[in-house]
Design an enzyme around this catalytic site. Structure first.
Site, PDB file in Angstrom:
ATOM      1  N   SER A 202    -109.489 -45.090   4.614  1.00 19.74           N
ATOM      2  CA  SER A 202    -110.923 -45.339   4.482  1.00 19.74           C
ATOM      3  C   SER A 202    -111.447 -45.944   5.793  1.00 19.74           C
ATOM      4  O   SER A 202    -111.248 -45.336   6.850  1.00 19.74           O
ATOM      5  CB  SER A 202    -111.168 -46.252   3.274  1.00 19.74           C
ATOM      6  N   ASP A 418    -110.650 -37.426  -4.332  1.00 18.63           N
ATOM      7  CA  ASP A 418    -111.301 -38.592  -3.703  1.00 18.63           C
ATOM      8  C   ASP A 418    -112.749 -38.715  -4.180  1.00 18.63           C
ATOM      9  O   ASP A 418    -113.528 -37.762  -4.080  1.00 18.63           O
ATOM     10  CB  ASP A 418    -111.251 -38.439  -2.177  1.00 18.63           C
ATOM     11  N   HIS A 460    -109.539 -41.987  -4.353  1.00 17.43           N
ATOM     12  CA  HIS A 460    -109.655 -42.871  -3.176  1.00 17.43           C
ATOM     13  C   HIS A 460    -108.966 -44.204  -3.431  1.00 17.43           C
ATOM     14  O   HIS A 460    -108.350 -44.776  -2.550  1.00 17.43           O
ATOM     15  CB  HIS A 460    -111.128 -43.093  -2.840  1.00 17.43           C
TER      16      HIS A 460
END
Ligand SMILES: *[C@@H]1O[C@H](CO)[C@@H](O)[C@H](O)[C@H]1NC(C)=O
Ligand SMILES: *[C@@H]1O[C@H](CO)[C@@H](O)[C@H](O)[C@H]1NC(C)=O
Ligand SMILES: *[C@@H]1O[C@H](CO)[C@@H](O)[C@H](O)[C@H]1NC(C)=O
Ligand SMILES: *[C@@H]1O[C@H](CO)[C@@H](O)[C@H](O)[C@H]1NC(C)=O
Ligand SMILES: *[C@@H]1O[C@H](CO)[C@@H](O)[C@H](O)[C@H]1NC(C)=O
Ligand SMILES: *[C@@H]1O[C@H](CO)[C@@H](O)[C@H](O)[C@H]1NC(C)=O
Length: 461
Positions: A202, A418, A460
């Site tokens: 990220s 994600d 995610h």
């Protein structure tokens, strides 16, 4: 009985061995052991603490936490780095050092997440990765607070016009923490690391790509997960996709249970077996053209079990592979398979994910009255131009990292499910590097230095 005797003998042998060899070499784990050359990196060690084997390691901050008592011994060195002397701005980093006899000779740095920068407390960094990943495997590990203290979703620290904090978060804290940490490693062990590695996802992925692009020799091996590297476009997509279903209660809004109980089962029905396996995991999302029209409500149907026209249109747009605006590619879309997290922990919740609003309010427009329904194409162009702190990490030229003598290796992964950063973004950057490499070199093969792994079913977080 024989077993017990063997156990006692082994225990006796082990304890007499360690008394023969004495206490383990703990090295110079003291503040006075470390010095920095201010022309290289303007830093001071603020504490150095020895944690004996099996000591309780219990830290909690705004960004991460750890509470264990099973680690090998290590020396924790906390550094304060002046990132801009004129402004007196600082960043903090921790370096956790296995004892000299347990060091594997390697250095690893960990990235951060969202706007998260450490915490308000004594250990303001990614303590979890330092303690769970670096120390047990014998790595000297480093994590930075990125120059400020906040939770992952909070970008208020950036404004108004807190330029040095923005630059620190964008790249400078990671760069200077890397230099300072390597100096600590050299002074503690009396020699430099053999190899340097980087791990982050990220924002951590963005930080890693920034290092690869801008400071190509800092790390030899870099692993990035679902990087937030195209910030100016990621934030626009995040707002756009939320706007497709907002406001809550409107005809186009799609509840968590509609995603989980109605849309997800239909996605599985249409897309799951394309890979030959009906296993609840979609591994070929690009091969599936999901048709939400099959869920259209019959006039007599209970609306909790089907979709109205506005919802069907929204789902179609949410799954469109590209988000284009004004004939310009902005970002990828959601892929079939991640429905369980789109509303629950993703961008399609009743309360929108806070990072995009902070980005526009405190870094780009500097206007706290901005609301996400006001996003337009000119704002995206403006954010591309301003690129606060040069945080975008989208340069497709990673040749200085990849080529001899450095020969750096970059691994990237993303989950097809994600729910915060479209997997399309990872595909896009990979394709950009691939194309650039072929356009600019006669023989260089992207496979030799950069691989992308797509993970079916992974979200995610
Ligand atoms: C770990 O620290 C927290 C406070 O940060 C405390 O509440 C907790 O009891 C500690 N755990 C142990 C096992 O000491
Ligand atoms: C350092 O901070 C000062 C004061 O905010 C600013 O004018 C200057 O541009 C900054 N320098 C760098 C290299 O960021
Ligand atoms: C810089 O900040 C520190 C604390 O954050 C303070 O002790 C110091 O006096 C400041 N120095 C200058 C030159 O402003
Ligand atoms: C908002 O503030 C940031 C940080 O000072 C600056 O880089 C940016 O240009 C500002 N935006 C506008 C529209 O002035
Ligand atoms: C886009 O939004 C900004 C900020 O709200 C506004 O100033 C500008 O007029 C808008 N531009 C267009 C083309 O709508
Ligand atoms: C779309 O792009 C064109 C060309 O860049 C530009 O002139 C126009 O103003 C843009 N439209 C909007 C709504 O921003």
């Amino acid at each position: 009985m024989v077993g017990l005797l063997r156990f006692l003998t082994a225990t006796f042998l082990l304890s007499s061995l360690s008394s023969v060899f004495g206490a383990p070499d703990v090295g110079n784990c003291q503040i006075s052991s470390f010095h920095f050359d201010p022309t290289e990196v303007d830093a001071v060690v603020s504490s150095a603490t020895l944690f004996p084997a099996h000591a309780r390691v219990n830290f909690t901050n705004l960004f991460s936490s750890i509470d264990v008592a099973d680690l090998p011994a290590f020396c924790r060195v906390a550094i304060t780095i002046t990132t801009n002397a004129t402004a007196n701005s600082t960043a903090h980093a921790d370096v956790w050092l296995p004892l000299p006899g347990a060091w594997n000779g390697r250095f690893v740095a960990f990235g951060n997440g969202g706007f998260g920068g450490g915490g308000l407390f004594l250990h303001p960094v990614n303590v979890a990765d330092l303690g769970f990943v670096a120390i047990p495997q014998g790595f000297a590990g480093m994590s930075t607070d990125t120059g400020h203290s906040s939770t992952v979703g909070d970008g208020t620290w950036a404004g108004p016009h807190n330029d040095n904090a923005i630059v620190d978060w964008a790249w400078r804290a990671m760069r200077l923490s890397t230099l300072a940490a390597k100096e600590v490693v050299k002074q503690y062990y009396g020699k430099a690391q053999k190899n340097s590695y980087y791990l982050g996802c990220s924002t951590g992925g963005r930080q890693g790509l920034k290092e690869v692009q801008r400071f190509p020799t800092d790390y030899d091996g870099v692993v990035v997960g679902s990087p937030a590297n195209a910030m100016s476009h990621l934030q626009a997509w995040s707002v756009h996709i939320s706007n497709l279903i907002m406001p809550a209660g409107s005809p186009q809004f799609i509840s968590t249970s509609l995603w989980a109980d109605v849309i997800h089962p239909e996605v599985l029905k249409q897309c799951d077996s394309l890979d030959g396996l009906n296993d609840g995991i979609i591994s070929q999302p690009l091969a599936c053209n999901f048709r939400p029209a099959t869920l259209a409500c019959r006039p007599t149907q209970n609306t909790f079990t089907c979709l109205n026209l506005e919802q069907i249109i929204a789902v179609k747009k949410i799954f469109s592979t590209y988000f284009d605006l004004n004939q310009t590619y902005i970002f990828g879309g959601y892929f079939p398979g991640g429905e369980m997290q789109f509303a629950d922990g993703g961008l399609l919740a009743v309360t929108p994910f806070p990072v995009p609003l902070s980005y526009y309010q405190f870094m780009v427009l500097n206007d706290t009255s901005f609301t996400q329904d006001q996003l337009n194409f000119s704002i995206i162009e403006l954010s591309d131009q301003i690129d606060p702190g040069t945080q975008n990490a989208i340069n497709p030229d990673i040749s200085a990292f990849a080529s001899a003598p450095h020969n750096g290796k970059l691994l990237q992964y993303v989950g097809w499910g994600d729910q915060l950063i479209s997997p399309g973004n990872s595909l896009h950057y990979y394709e950009a590097v691939h194309a650039f490499t072929q356009l600019h070199t006669a023989t260089s093969d992207v496979n030799d230095f950069y691989r992308l792994f797509t993970v079916p079913g992974m979200a995610h977080w």
